[in-house]
Design a protein around this motif. Structure first.
Motif, PDB file in Angstrom:
ATOM      1  N   GLY A   1      38.176  41.627  16.018  1.00 16.87           N
ATOM      2  CA  GLY A   1      39.262  40.737  16.411  1.00 16.87           C
ATOM      3  C   GLY A   1      40.365  40.692  15.380  1.00 16.87           C
ATOM      4  N   SER A   2      41.276  39.753  15.559  1.00 19.93           N
ATOM      5  CA  SER A   2      42.461  39.634  14.705  1.00 19.93           C
ATOM      6  C   SER A   2      42.667  38.175  14.318  1.00 19.93           C
ATOM      7  N   ARG A   3      43.072  37.946  13.068  1.00 21.51           N
ATOM      8  CA  ARG A   3      43.396  36.595  12.616  1.00 21.51           C
ATOM      9  C   ARG A   3      44.600  36.644  11.677  1.00 21.51           C
ATOM     10  N   ASP A   4      45.455  35.642  11.789  1.00 18.79           N
ATOM     11  CA  ASP A   4      46.513  35.455  10.811  1.00 18.79           C
ATOM     12  C   ASP A   4      45.937  34.839   9.554  1.00 18.79           C
ATOM     13  N   TYR A   5      46.653  35.009   8.454  1.00 15.46           N
ATOM     14  CA  TYR A   5      46.258  34.320   7.230  1.00 15.46           C
ATOM     15  C   TYR A   5      47.470  34.148   6.330  1.00 15.46           C
ATOM     16  N   LYS A   6      47.380  33.202   5.416  1.00 18.07           N
ATOM     17  CA  LYS A   6      48.383  32.996   4.383  1.00 18.07           C
ATOM     18  C   LYS A   6      47.775  33.414   3.048  1.00 18.07           C
ATOM     19  N   ILE A   7      48.614  33.945   2.186  1.00 16.56           N
ATOM     20  CA  ILE A   7      48.159  34.335   0.860  1.00 16.56           C
ATOM     21  C   ILE A   7      49.105  33.764  -0.187  1.00 16.56           C
ATOM     22  N   PHE A   8      48.532  33.098  -1.191  1.00 17.49           N
ATOM     23  CA  PHE A   8      49.320  32.541  -2.289  1.00 17.49           C
ATOM     24  C   PHE A   8      49.147  33.426  -3.510  1.00 17.49           C
ATOM     25  N   LEU A   9      50.281  33.876  -4.045  1.00 16.73           N
ATOM     26  CA  LEU A   9      50.301  34.710  -5.245  1.00 16.73           C
ATOM     27  C   LEU A   9      51.011  33.924  -6.346  1.00 16.73           C
ATOM     28  N   PRO A  10      50.307  33.539  -7.388  1.00 16.78           N
ATOM     29  CA  PRO A  10      50.935  32.719  -8.432  1.00 16.78           C
ATOM     30  C   PRO A  10      51.980  33.493  -9.220  1.00 16.78           C
ATOM     31  N   SER A  11      52.875  32.771  -9.830  1.00 14.79           N
ATOM     32  CA  SER A  11      53.933  33.419 -10.612  1.00 14.79           C
ATOM     33  C   SER A  11      53.360  34.149 -11.820  1.00 14.79           C
TER      34      SER A  11
END
Length: 397
Positions: free
Chosen positions: A129-139
Motif C-alpha cells: 500500500g501507500s502512505r503519506d508521511y512528514k519528515i523533520f530535518l533539524p538545522s
C-alpha cells in the motif's frame, strides 16, 4: 480515544458496541446499526462521542480481517425469513460507510519550524500500500544521525502529533530526524493504525510492511545511522510500535509506547475491545524472545486503554531478558503528577525496559503540548524521557 479530563467510557457503551459487532457478524445490518446509533447518541460528552467514533473503526477493519470469516461465526440457529440476508462483505461495507453522529475529525495545526530546519511532505508506496508521511530535518543535521519514527493515535494526523509531542523541538536540540507516518481514513475510518488485525501484525505484510519500508527509505535517503533507529507511538500508534519492534527487531533498536497495547493483545475487533478494557486473556501468545528495548508510559486514570496493558508490555519485554539484569523502582513527582518508574537494566546499568505509571493521567501524552490532541501538560515529559532512553549508550553484550 478520549482526551485527558474527559468523562470515562461507560461499560454499557462498550457492551453496545460489542453487540453491534456480533450482529454484524450475524449479518443483521439494521439491528447492528441501531445499536451503534443508540450507543453514540447516549454518550454524555463530546469526548465520549469521539471515543465512540474510535470504536466505529471496527467495520473498516472487518473488510480485511472478517470479510472471509466462515458462517460458523454466526449464531447456531437462524431464521432466514426473520430479516433480509446480505452477503457478509456487503453488510460490512455498508456499515463501514455509515455516517453516524460524533464522527471524529483531525485537528488542523502545524508545527513551527526553526530557521534552517525542514519539515517536508513525502509519500511511500510498496506492494502492501501507500502512505503519506512528514519528515523533520533539524538545522543541525549531520550524516549518520539517529532516526525516530512516530506513530500517531486515532483521529490524529502527522502535524497534530508533532505539535502535541514536541518531538521536533527535541530533534532540533539533539540533531536527530523524525518521521511521522500518517494513516489513511480509507484504511481505518478513525485514522487508527490497525494494530488488532492479524494481517497487520505480520512481518512483510500489511501496515508493518509499509512502515518498515518507509523507515528503510528514509535511512537510505538521509544516511541515517542504522543502529540508532527507533519507533514510538500513542494509543493505536503505540500498539503498532510494539508490533513493529516485534516483527522487525533488526530494524528498530528500541520502542516507545504511550497508552498502548501488547503484541498479540488482539487479533480482531472483538478481542481489541476486550483488550482495551483489560478484561480478556491474550488473543495471541507469540514469542517475544526477540523483544527490543522498550520504554512504556501509561496513566493510572486511562479509561480508554486500561493501565494493565502497559504492565503487560513491560512483562513481555522483561520475560525476554536473560540473566544478569537488575530491576529497580523509583517514585517521584514532576509537573504536578506523581509517578512510579520500574526499570530493568543490564550489568552496565543501561535500561532495557522501563515502565512509567503516571498517577492521575488519562488517555493523553504525558507532558505534551495542549495545542495537540490527546495531550496532558502535567507530569513527566514522555518525549524527553523516550529520547533519553533511545539515545543512551548501547546495552552491553
Amino acid at each position: 480515544m478520549a482526551r485527558s479530563g474527559a468523562s470515562t467510557m461507560k461499560t454499557t457503551f462498550l457492551d453496545a458496541m460489542l453487540r453491534a459487532t456480533e450482529l454484524t457478524r450475524a449479518q443483521s445490518l439494521l439491528e447492528a446499526t441501531r445499536q451503534i446509533q443508540i450507543a453514540v447518541r447516549g454518550a454524555s460528552s463530546p469526548d465520549e462521542r469521539r471515543t465512540g467514533a474510535l470504536l466505529l473503526e471496527a467495520p473498516s477493519s472487518f473488510s480485511r480481517s472478517e470479510a472471509n470469516s466462515e458462517s460458523s461465526h454466526a449464531p447456531a440457529q437462524r431464521n432466514p425469513r426473520a430479516r433480509v440476508r446480505r452477503p457478509l462483505r456487503e453488510t460490512v461495507e455498508l456499515l463501514r460507510k455509515a455516517k453516524l453522529p460524533g464522527a471524529p475529525s483531525r485537528r488542523r495545526v502545524r508545527p513551527m519550524i526553526p530557521e534552517g530546519a525542514a519539515y517536508l511532505s513525502r509519500n511511500f508506496s510498496c506492494a502492501a500500500g501507500s502512505r503519506d508521511y512528514k519528515i523533520f530535518l533539524p538545522s543541525s543535521l549531520e550524516k549518520h544521525a539517529p532516526l525516530i519514527v512516530m506513530l500517531h493515535g486515532c483521529t490524529q494526523g502527522s502535524d497534530d502529533f508533532a505539535v502535541g509531542t514536541r518531538m521536533n523541538d527535541l530533534a532540533e536540540e539533539s540533531g536527530f530526524i523524525v518521521v511521522y507516518p500518517e494513516q489513511t481514513t480509507s484504511a481505518n475510518n478513525a485514522g487508527c493504525w490497525n494494530w488488532f488485525n492479524h494481517g497487520d501484525q505480520i512481518r512483510d505484510m500489511g501496515e508493518p510492511s509499509i512502515i518498515a519500508g518507509m523507515t528503510r527509505s528514509v535511512i537510505t535517503e538521509h544516511a541515517v545511522d542504522a543502529s540508532r533507529v527507533f519507533i514510538a507511538g500513542l494509543s493505536a500508534g503505540g500498539a503498532m510500535a510494539v508490533v513493529m519492534g516485534a516483527t522487525y527487531p533488526e530494524l528498530y533498536a528500541a520502542t516507545g509506547v504511550h497508552s498502548g497495547l501488547a503484541f498479540g493483545a488482539a487479533t480482531d475487533v472483538i478481542s481489541a475491545f476486550a483488550a482495551m478494557r483489560g478484561s480478556a486473556p491474550r488473543a495471541d501468545t507469540r514469542s517475544m524472545a526477540d523483544a527490543v528495548r522498550t520504554i512504556v508510559f501509561h496513566g493510572t486514570a486511562d479509561h480508554t486503554v486500561h493501565p494493565s496493558n502497559g504492565e503487560l508490555i513491560f512483562s513481555d519485554v522483561h520475560s525476554s531478558i536473560g540473566d544478569g539484569a537488575k530491576i529497580s523502582f523509583a517514585e517521584d513527582e514532576r509537573g504536578g503528577r506523581m509517578f512510579r518508574r520500574t526499570m530493568v537494566a543490564d550489568a552496565a546499568g543501561i535500561p532495557l525496559v522501563e515502565h512509567w505509571e503516571v498517577q492521575g493521567l488519562g488517555h493523553a501524552w504525558s507532558g505534551g503540548d495542549s495545542r495537540g490532541s490527546y495531550t496532558d501538560a502535567h507530569g513527566p515529559n514522555a518525549s524527553r524521557e523516550m529520547v533519553r532512553f533511545f539515545l543512551e549508550r548501547q546495552p552491553s553484550d
